[in-house]
Design an enzyme around this catalytic site. Structure first.
Site, mmCIF file in Angstrom:
data_model
loop_
_atom_site.group_PDB
_atom_site.id
_atom_site.type_symbol
_atom_site.label_atom_id
_atom_site.label_comp_id
_atom_site.label_asym_id
_atom_site.label_seq_id
_atom_site.Cartn_x
_atom_site.Cartn_y
_atom_site.Cartn_z
ATOM 1 N N VAL A 79 7.162 6.554 -4.721
ATOM 2 C CA VAL A 79 6.943 6.289 -6.133
ATOM 3 C C VAL A 79 7.070 7.582 -6.922
ATOM 4 O O VAL A 79 6.583 8.635 -6.510
ATOM 5 C CB VAL A 79 5.566 5.661 -6.378
ATOM 6 C CG1 VAL A 79 5.450 5.171 -7.815
ATOM 7 C CG2 VAL A 79 5.336 4.515 -5.419
ATOM 8 N N ASP A 208 -2.036 -7.732 0.018
ATOM 9 C CA ASP A 208 -2.408 -6.387 0.452
ATOM 10 C C ASP A 208 -3.472 -5.802 -0.482
ATOM 11 O O ASP A 208 -3.363 -4.664 -0.927
ATOM 12 C CB ASP A 208 -1.182 -5.480 0.506
ATOM 13 C CG ASP A 208 -1.441 -4.170 1.254
ATOM 14 O OD1 ASP A 208 -2.401 -4.122 2.053
ATOM 15 O OD2 ASP A 208 -0.703 -3.200 1.030
#
Length: 417
Positions: A79, A208
């Protein structure tokens, strides 16, 4: 270093304007552009602390997004903090890795991304855009054309001055002298459950849920404003990695989900069950158990040990010494939330939120906070990119800024073999 002088991260020249292509021939050929000087210095220093070179993607563009700094990486990709040209809006770009890109998998990627993009809730990190961009991966061997690769990405809301829920609760505990009121926990987790209500109503299961996917940012009127990130990403990676919707391990051997927070029905093997909204609620119950006891309900030195405890009908986390002193109502709440069978858990996030309010009402209940990470994270938690004006972002003492890009991987992981 003044941000008034943008810099090329490849050759370090400052002879250009923010976003322009570097005039040096080698840089121009590979598409390097000028980025904020302060962001370059932050990314360079963070890489040095990890004894790694500066990420070669910094300073290059994925479609109209100029990658200007790295925020983290994990099992599902890396990211970056980026600037959306021509607006130069700050966004977080998640480059999804481990995908076998074919026309079919790209279609699945786009379908899942479109579904996630429909989520519009104040407690959910917004997905602004998605696509499959092209970047040069390495120099060509014959000196002619460079090798180019396609990279699926998501452009997400960038949370400046956000902190992980683990850090926020730890700081609140420190400020309160060792424990803090359950009112803080209730405020935070009601917002988490509100986010899940919105997602589940849209037919999206997170898959998640864990502390590192819950960020907290202080906004006017709410010091503990929650943002949940990575909705649907585990399912997306599972589908487009070629394993199908029910695959539990990617082509790279990465277990989809985190063993500490994974529900029993997510465990690899012949007894794998259906994943639905109650899977996410189980993960929330695991976090709340941690918050009120200071330890994880299922602990082990490996993913296999943790999962084995979860599917063991004789193991009862509420029998642990740390949980025995909890109020009866809170014990009952946690027992239902941690039930091995999905049918024995809360049926919805709204129902769970109401039960949580009842479990902590009418008495003084103290909370300890989430258990410390297990180490091994590739994230550098001290990364704090300055604002484009060059003024460092304000941060609470002892709590370095994080962002939706944070991909902490500090839990034990399963791998093939």
């Amino acid at each position: 270093m003044p941000d008034a002088l943008p810099i090329c991260p490849h050759c370090e020249t400052t002879r250009g304007a923010l976003g322009d292509t570097c005039p040096e021939a080698a840089c121009a050929r590979r598409g390097y552009r000028f980025i904020p000087h302060g962001w370059y210095a932050t990314a360079r220093d963070a890489a040095a602390r990890r004894n790694k070179p500066l990420d070669p993607l910094i300073g290059r563009s994925l479609d109209r997004y100029l990658l200007a700094g790295k925020l983290g990486e994990g099992g599902m990709g890396a990211v970056y903090v980026a600037l959306q040209r021509p607006l130069m809006r700050e966004v977080a770009i998640k480059v999804v890795s481990g995908l076998d890109l074919t026309e079919a998998t790209i279609a699945r990627f786009e379908r899942e991304a479109r579904a996630v993009a429909t989520l519009d809730h104040p407690n959910i990190v917004k997905l602004h855009d998605y696509g499959v961009g092209e970047l040069e991966a390495q120099e060509g061997q014959g000196a002619d054309a460079p090798v180019r690769v396609r990279m699926p990405y998501m452009a997400l809301e960038y949370l400046r001055n956000a902190h992980s829920i683990r850090r926020v609760l730890a700081q609140a505990r420190e400020e309160a002298g060792g424990s803090h009121s359950a009112a803080v926990v209730l405020s935070v987790f009601e917002q988490v459950l509100n986010a899940l209500t919105a997602a589940h109503s849209a037919g999206i299961v997170h898959r998640d849920v864990k502390p590192d996917n819950v960020m907290v940012v202080s906004v006017p009127g709410n010091r503990f404003h929650v943002k949940v990130l990575d909705f649907g990403l585990a399912k997306l990676v599972s589908e487009v990695s070629g394993g199908g919707e029910d695959a539990e391990i990617t082509r790279t051997g990465q277990l989809l989900g985190t063993p500490f927070y994974m529900a029993p029905e997510q465990a690899p093997g012949p007894n794998r069950g259906e994943v639905d909204a109650r899977t996410d609620l189980y993960a929330v119950a695991v976090m709340l158990y941690e918050v009120f006891t200071g330890v994880r309900p299922f602990q082990g030195d490996s993913a296999l040990e943790v999962i084995s405890l979860k599917i063991d009908p004789d193991y009862r986390p509420l029998d642990r010494a740390e949980a025995r002193g909890l109020p009866r109502g809170l014990r009952s709440f946690l027992a239902r939330g941690l039930a091995c069978r999905p049918g024995d858990r809360f049926a919805s996030a709204d129902e769970m939120a109401a039960a949580l309010r009842h479990a902590v009402s009418g008495r003084v209940t103290t909370a300890i906070g989430l258990a410390a990470g297990g180490g091994g994270s590739s994230e550098d938690p001290s990364i704090a990119y300055p604002s484009l004006g060059g003024t460092p972002s304000p941060a609470s003492p002892g709590s370095p800024p994080a962002s939706p890009a944070t991909l902490r991987e500090d839990e034990p992981r399963a791998s093939q073999g």
